[in-house]
Write a protein that holds these residues in place. Structure first.
Motif, mmCIF file in Angstrom:
data_model
loop_
_atom_site.group_PDB
_atom_site.id
_atom_site.type_symbol
_atom_site.label_atom_id
_atom_site.label_comp_id
_atom_site.label_asym_id
_atom_site.label_seq_id
_atom_site.Cartn_x
_atom_site.Cartn_y
_atom_site.Cartn_z
ATOM 1 N N LEU A 194 11.560 -11.762 -0.440
ATOM 2 C CA LEU A 194 10.938 -12.252 -1.079
ATOM 3 C C LEU A 194 9.300 -12.735 -0.832
ATOM 4 C CD1 LEU A 194 14.174 -14.662 -2.475
ATOM 5 C CD2 LEU A 194 13.004 -12.864 -3.331
ATOM 6 N N ALA A 195 9.590 -13.347 0.425
ATOM 7 C CA ALA A 195 8.424 -13.885 1.074
ATOM 8 C C ALA A 195 6.858 -12.485 0.733
ATOM 9 C CB ALA A 195 8.302 -13.501 2.209
ATOM 10 N N LEU A 196 7.655 -10.784 1.150
ATOM 11 C CA LEU A 196 7.036 -10.006 1.193
ATOM 12 C C LEU A 196 6.624 -9.698 -0.094
ATOM 13 C CD1 LEU A 196 8.041 -7.793 3.813
ATOM 14 C CD2 LEU A 196 5.979 -8.795 4.140
ATOM 15 N N ILE A 197 7.488 -9.556 -1.385
ATOM 16 C CA ILE A 197 7.083 -9.081 -2.686
ATOM 17 C C ILE A 197 6.207 -10.582 -3.507
ATOM 18 C CG2 ILE A 197 8.273 -9.914 -4.481
ATOM 19 C CD1 ILE A 197 10.859 -8.952 -3.528
ATOM 20 N N ALA A 198 5.989 -11.929 -2.571
ATOM 21 C CA ALA A 198 5.376 -12.743 -3.478
ATOM 22 C C ALA A 198 3.736 -12.204 -2.616
ATOM 23 C CB ALA A 198 5.509 -14.388 -2.600
ATOM 24 N N LEU A 199 3.970 -12.427 -1.145
ATOM 25 C CA LEU A 199 2.458 -12.288 -0.589
ATOM 26 C C LEU A 199 1.756 -10.770 -1.429
ATOM 27 C CD1 LEU A 199 3.248 -13.075 3.004
ATOM 28 C CD2 LEU A 199 2.250 -14.276 1.557
ATOM 29 N N GLY A 200 2.398 -9.735 -1.311
ATOM 30 C CA GLY A 200 2.342 -8.164 -2.548
ATOM 31 C C GLY A 200 1.675 -8.681 -2.923
ATOM 32 N N SER A 201 2.927 -9.521 -4.326
ATOM 33 C CA SER A 201 2.046 -9.576 -5.376
ATOM 34 C C SER A 201 0.854 -10.436 -5.682
ATOM 35 C CB SER A 201 3.050 -10.240 -6.132
ATOM 36 O OG SER A 201 4.448 -9.182 -6.188
ATOM 37 N N SER A 202 0.635 -11.420 -5.097
ATOM 38 C CA SER A 202 -0.606 -12.313 -4.704
ATOM 39 C C SER A 202 -1.554 -11.920 -3.924
ATOM 40 C CB SER A 202 -0.297 -12.990 -3.916
ATOM 41 O OG SER A 202 -1.402 -14.244 -3.349
ATOM 42 N N LEU A 203 -1.626 -10.884 -3.102
ATOM 43 C CA LEU A 203 -2.717 -9.924 -2.774
ATOM 44 C C LEU A 203 -3.449 -8.737 -4.221
ATOM 45 C CD1 LEU A 203 -4.152 -9.228 0.042
ATOM 46 C CD2 LEU A 203 -2.440 -6.828 -0.075
ATOM 47 N N TRP A 204 -1.889 -8.076 -4.595
ATOM 48 C CA TRP A 204 -3.009 -7.928 -5.712
ATOM 49 C C TRP A 204 -3.413 -8.536 -6.380
ATOM 50 C CZ3 TRP A 204 -1.884 -6.473 -10.916
ATOM 51 C CH2 TRP A 204 -2.017 -4.948 -11.473
ATOM 52 N N LEU A 205 -3.007 -8.971 -7.970
ATOM 53 C CA LEU A 205 -3.112 -9.983 -8.235
ATOM 54 C C LEU A 205 -4.829 -10.474 -7.697
ATOM 55 C CD1 LEU A 205 -0.661 -11.922 -9.566
ATOM 56 C CD2 LEU A 205 -1.198 -10.638 -11.189
ATOM 57 N N THR A 206 -4.817 -10.796 -6.674
ATOM 58 C CA THR A 206 -6.236 -11.528 -6.680
ATOM 59 C C THR A 206 -7.539 -10.878 -6.073
ATOM 60 O OG1 THR A 206 -5.077 -13.123 -4.845
ATOM 61 C CG2 THR A 206 -7.065 -12.995 -3.930
#
Length: 226
Positions: A194-206
């Protein structure tokens, strides 16, 4: 479409999301790992998923680090190198398990049983060579790297901070796995996924928002009617 640094970093974000999904998905209904399971097609499929997880995770954390090199500082570099080494070591173990164990399970069952025991955090009944050393290396670098890298991401404050905390906490907790029932061992992988999913989503959105701002600035000024 031209390939830019922003596009590559966003792709790394997608890689982290897929890695997290794979890490969570491979745990679902995972049967006990024994000699009978090693020779099945399901074992090969799950091992392939784990190999993809390690590769995509390595790409994902590389994008996370490169997206905030200056803000992450020396702590970020140290965390990235340690965690990256852990994923590379994990990749080696998973590939070896996929390629070697099914081929020798019928001719060398004692070795395969010992290798499985080492992989699950136990002690080998027979000599398995440097496999024990590699497994210990992966465990140490994965836990220490996740902790340090998560703290560095939190301090940089570029990506979702709660996800950075989850990564920093979830990876060291893996040290408890050998002392827990099998079903609980699998659940321990979920927070990291879940941490990887959230960090990856945050990276993409940023970097999607940054890309949108850059594109808007590059648009020509509208013509003024006279």
């Amino acid at each position: 479409m031209s390939i830019t640094t922003t596009h590559l970093i966003r792709a790394a974000g997608v890689s982290a999301v897929v890695a997290g999904l794979l890490f969570c998905g491979v745990q679902i209904n995972h049967p006990p790992v024994d000699l009978a399971f090693v020779s099945t097609t399901e074992f090969a499929i799950r091992q392939t998923m784990k190999i993809c997880f390690t590769l995509l995770s390595l790409i994902g954390i590389t994008g996370m680090y490169l997206s905030q090199v200056r803000k992450a500082g020396a702590l970020g570099l140290i965390g990235y190198l340690i965690l990256g080494a852990g994923f590379i070591g994990m990749l080696t173990l998973e590939v070896a398990a996929l390629v070697i164990l099914p081929a020798i399970v019928h001719t060398s069952p004692d070795y395969v049983s010992a290798a499985i025991g080492v992989a699950l955090g136990g002690r080998a009944a027979i000599d398995v060579g440097l496999l024990s050393v590699l497994n210990s290396f992966v465990g140490i670098t994965y836990m220490a790297g996740g902790l340090v890298f998560g703290i560095a991401l939190f301090r940089a404050n570029v990506l979702a901070r709660w996800a950075s905390i989850m990564l920093a906490v979830a990876t060291p907790l893996s040290i408890l796995i050998p002392f827990l029932p099998f079903i609980n061992q699998r659940l321990f992988a979920v927070p990291t996924g879940l941490a990887l999913i959230a960090l990856g989503s945050s990276l993409w959105l940023t970097f999607r928002s940054q890309d949108a701002v850059a594109e808007s600035r590059s648009l020509p000024e509208p013509a003024v009617a006279r």
